[in-house]
Design a protein around this motif. Structure first.
Motif, PDB file in Angstrom:
ATOM      1  N   THR A 289      82.601  77.022  52.671  1.00 15.17           N
ATOM      2  CA  THR A 289      81.385  76.256  52.829  1.00 15.17           C
ATOM      3  C   THR A 289      80.923  75.850  50.780  1.00 15.17           C
ATOM      4  O   THR A 289      79.971  74.910  51.003  1.00 15.17           O
ATOM      5  N   ARG A 290      81.729  76.011  49.769  1.00 18.49           N
ATOM      6  CA  ARG A 290      81.437  75.442  48.628  1.00 18.49           C
ATOM      7  C   ARG A 290      80.213  76.210  48.249  1.00 18.49           C
ATOM      8  O   ARG A 290      79.780  74.956  47.601  1.00 18.49           O
ATOM      9  N   ASP A 291      79.979  77.557  48.226  1.00 18.08           N
ATOM     10  CA  ASP A 291      78.957  77.612  47.640  1.00 18.08           C
ATOM     11  C   ASP A 291      78.414  77.406  46.273  1.00 18.08           C
ATOM     12  O   ASP A 291      79.416  78.057  45.824  1.00 18.08           O
ATOM     13  N   LEU A 292      77.677  76.572  46.397  1.00 16.74           N
ATOM     14  CA  LEU A 292      77.071  76.499  44.786  1.00 16.74           C
ATOM     15  C   LEU A 292      76.452  77.227  44.389  1.00 16.74           C
ATOM     16  O   LEU A 292      76.464  76.811  43.110  1.00 16.74           O
ATOM     17  N   GLN A 293      75.714  78.103  44.581  1.00 14.66           N
ATOM     18  CA  GLN A 293      75.130  78.610  44.386  1.00 14.66           C
ATOM     19  C   GLN A 293      74.956  79.876  42.690  1.00 14.66           C
ATOM     20  O   GLN A 293      74.679  80.823  41.987  1.00 14.66           O
ATOM     21  N   PHE A 294      76.706  80.127  42.142  1.00 15.72           N
ATOM     22  CA  PHE A 294      77.502  80.688  41.135  1.00 15.72           C
ATOM     23  C   PHE A 294      77.259  79.910  40.897  1.00 15.72           C
ATOM     24  O   PHE A 294      77.482  79.972  39.431  1.00 15.72           O
ATOM     25  N   ILE A 295      77.011  78.449  40.828  1.00 10.71           N
ATOM     26  CA  ILE A 295      76.705  77.175  38.808  1.00 10.71           C
ATOM     27  C   ILE A 295      75.080  77.465  39.125  1.00 10.71           C
ATOM     28  O   ILE A 295      74.187  78.130  39.467  1.00 10.71           O
ATOM     29  N   PRO A 296      74.786  78.156  37.753  1.00 10.09           N
ATOM     30  CA  PRO A 296      73.305  78.214  37.241  1.00 10.09           C
ATOM     31  C   PRO A 296      72.872  77.229  37.843  1.00 10.09           C
ATOM     32  O   PRO A 296      73.035  76.057  37.361  1.00 10.09           O
ATOM     33  N   TYR A 297      71.546  77.320  38.026  1.00  6.66           N
ATOM     34  CA  TYR A 297      70.816  75.619  37.996  1.00  6.66           C
ATOM     35  C   TYR A 297      70.829  75.103  37.435  1.00  6.66           C
ATOM     36  O   TYR A 297      71.052  74.152  37.422  1.00  6.66           O
ATOM     37  N   GLY A 298      70.601  75.390  35.834  1.00  6.26           N
ATOM     38  CA  GLY A 298      70.184  74.263  35.327  1.00  6.26           C
ATOM     39  C   GLY A 298      71.651  73.464  35.166  1.00  6.26           C
ATOM     40  O   GLY A 298      71.894  71.746  34.794  1.00  6.26           O
TER      41      GLY A 298
END
Length: 639
Positions: A442-451
């Motif tokens: 799914t290429r999980d995006l939440q491993f990037i800090p929100y900002g």
């Protein structure tokens, strides 16, 4: 004029086509913050309407919300995608969606359906007004199937708030009684003395009173469900309408909502398909099903019922399919209100697996909105007075294991972690592998800090969903070398220290994140971290490195970095730094002046840009929480 006539003719043809196809009416009743633990086979709740749906329809025993809090859950529901797939996994975030991703009611509307939403949206999309307008014929407090044109098929949604956390335990007792308890018929009220109390709560009159309030909110929710179903019957539509009734995530109670375990993810769900449309369902009414489903499946299910081809980007499958093959759910916990955390969950219905990346924190993380409620005051008082057993204490004080595995059949309240039991090595490896696969698939995006996610979106001109497939922008595969060892303990230290030398910002971030979770570092290792901080230019990496040094020594010079970001003008960095001070640094009395200065400097909310309104709230609540917790602890210790 010719163009107008053509458009009018097209609209009429769509309406006629919808009627000729005999598309089914669909009624959705969603309700807030409820786990099946408090309804299914539980005599403490009084839910005659859901009981009838169980008898006449299908009860789903293994239905899961992809998230543990409302806005990312609803983001998954409306898009047919995991919130982590589009970057909307943090609560009340504001994420740009690509043009091709629509809310699924848009496709129903295009095929002539009257789509009504009463009234909650909470989709975590940046341009929410446009998104809502595309989806819904009407979205307001009066939206109803009764507002459709004669003969028009409808998809009608009602969102009930009666079991929301505000009602179950946040509101003051007087308001709860006025808005909920006094409206609930006496025969539907739960008795405090006989109710089933979860074992992670102390059995006391105070906790029984708090728990009865939670049950009564569920009871009143069922009462409201009955009112809507009665309207359907009054209109002669009961046998012409497919009905879905489900909660938006787990229970609004301490250790439930916002927690990455089964109690936070699993939801009650009932589906009723009348005789007229039984050919559309692979499930027989009057039964329970153990098939595993989750919220990204709902959009695909509705479009299939309406005989509309689902978009290629959908991640879900038809929950009512005759040949159903889905075997597991994949879910997440990320930012929830002002708390920062990250876990990933997998379940096959029998077992719940959770991968915890932030092992420094216990399950019960303070959030200002809920943390000031009476039920928390009771629990914290019991903790201070040593009235709790080990299970009841541990949710407050025990750091989490990097992996948790619960046998839900024998341990429904999830108290016995089997991840370290050799007997369950096979199951542990199985779920760990699935979790890894889902993150990458799914290429999980939440491993990037929100900002940083927002910055990358602006820099590339792409929505996060679009740039996530580019490893040069989002190097997830490279990041996994650090992500996978966060929480691993001392054996990971050397790799994490090497990770600080990576040329990639996000790899360095996860190296620092993992090091911050280490219980013990040598002086030489602290020196490497200090040297890395001297040359580090990226804010979110600086914050993690400075936090590590200040955990060891609160007077370390790097606190200046945390203070600078905490009082700065970048809300994303401000929340990150301030929350790290609150969560990880000892001697909170030393930071009261910092918290107060943040509150003094924040502008009025009306002056904050739309993109920043929710992250502004996280900063505000963190500062208020820092002051509140310190004052309460000081007051308690002086008694």
């Amino acid at each position: 004029m010719k163009q107008i006539n053509l458009l009018f003719a097209f609209f009429i043809s769509v309406q006629t086509f919808a009627q000729l196809k005999d598309q089914p009416n669909i009624l959705w009743i969603t309700f807030e913050d409820t786990s099946p633990h408090l309804i299914y086979d539980n005599p403490s709740s009084n839910t005659p309407n859901m009981d009838r749906l169980e008898k006449e329809g299908v009860r789903f025993n293994a239905m899961f919300s992809t998230a543990t809090i409302c806005s990312p859950s609803r983001s998954a529901i409306i898009t047919g995608l995991h919130a982590t797939s589009i970057g909307s996994g943090n609560h009340r975030s504001s994420i740009p969606f690509p043009k091709q991703i629509k809310g699924f009611p848009y496709y129903l509307k295009q095929q002539g359906y009257h789509t009504s939403n009463n009234v909650k949206t909470d989709y975590n999309v940046f341009d929410q007004k446009k998104f809502i307008k595309e989806c819904w014929t009407e979205s307001n407090k009066t939206a109803h199937w009764r507002n459709r044109k004669d003969g028009q098929a409808f998809f009608s949604v009602f969102n009930l708030n009666e079991s929301h956390a505000s009602r179950t335990f946040v509101w003051k007792e007087e308001k709860y009684k006025k808005e909920i308890f006094d409206h609930l018929p006496k025969e539907l009220r739960t008795e405090e003395e006989s109710l089933i109390l979860p074992p992670f709560y102390r059995d006391s009159p105070e906790m029984r009173h708090h728990m009865a309030r939670i049950y009564n909110c569920i009871n009143y929710t069922d009462y409201r469900i009955g009112q809507i179903l009665s309207q359907l019957k009054e209109d002669g539509l009961e046998e012409k309408t497919i009905i879905f009734v489900f909660a938006d995530h787990g229970e609004a109670m301490p250790r439930g909502k916002g927690n990455g375990i089964n109690l936070g993810h699993r939801v009650p769900m009932y589906v009723y398909v009348p005789e007229k449309y039984k050919h559309l369902s692979g499930l027989t009414m009057g039964n329970k099903t153990d098939r595993v489903g989750s919220f990204e499946d709902l959009a695909a299910t509705i479009l299939t019922l309406a005989d509309i081809k689902k978009p290629a980007y959908f991640e879900g499958t038809d929950l009512l399919a005759e040949n159903y093959s889905k075997t597991h759910f994949y879910g997440h916990k990320d930012g929830a209100d002002d708390a920062r955390d990250i876990t990933r969950e997998v379940s096959d219905g029998r077992f719940m697996y959770s991968r915890v990346y932030n092992t420094s924190l216990p399950e019960m993380q303070f959030k200002h909105y809920t943390g000031i409620a009476d039920i928390y005051t009771t629990m914290k008082s019991d903790l201070k007075n040593d009235l709790l057993n080990e299970d009841q204490k541990n949710i407050f004080i025990k750091s989490r294991d990097k992996e948790m595995l619960f046998d839900l059949e024998n341990d429904p309240w999830e108290l016995n972690n089997l991840a370290n039991d050799p007997k369950y090595t096979k199951q542990l490896k199985k779920f760990r592998k699935i979790c890894q696969k889902e993150i990458l698939k799914t290429r999980d995006l939440q491993f990037i800090p929100y900002g940083e996610m927002i910055r990358l979106s602006k820099e590339t001109g792409l929505a996060p969903y679009d740039f996530k497939f580019d490893e040069s922008i989002y190097p997830l595969k490279a990041m996994m070398s650090m992500i996978n060892i966060s929480g691993e303990g001392s054996k990971a230290i050397s790799k994490q220290l090497k990770g600080l030398k990576s040329k990639n910002d996000l790899v360095r971030y996860w190296a620092a994140y993992g090091l911050r979770n280490q219980n013990y570092l040598k002086d030489s290792e602290y020196q490497i971290i200090e040297n890395a901080l001297k040359t580090e230019q990226v804010s979110y990496v600086q914050i993690e490195l400075a936090t590590i040094l200040c955990i060891k020594n609160t007077n370390h010079a790097s606190f200046k970095i945390l203070k600078t970001f905490s009082t700065g003008t970048n809300y994303f960095d401000q929340w990150h730094a301030l929350r790290n001070v609150f969560d990880y640094l000892p001697n909170q009395g030393e930071y009261q002046e910092l918290y107060q200065s943040v509150l003094d400097q924040l502008p009025p909310k009306k002056k904050v840009k739309q993109l920043h309104k929710n992250i502004y709230f996280d900063v505000l609540e963190t500062a208020k929480g820092g002051i509140y917790v310190y004052r309460m602890n000081k007051k308690s210790s002086s008694r």
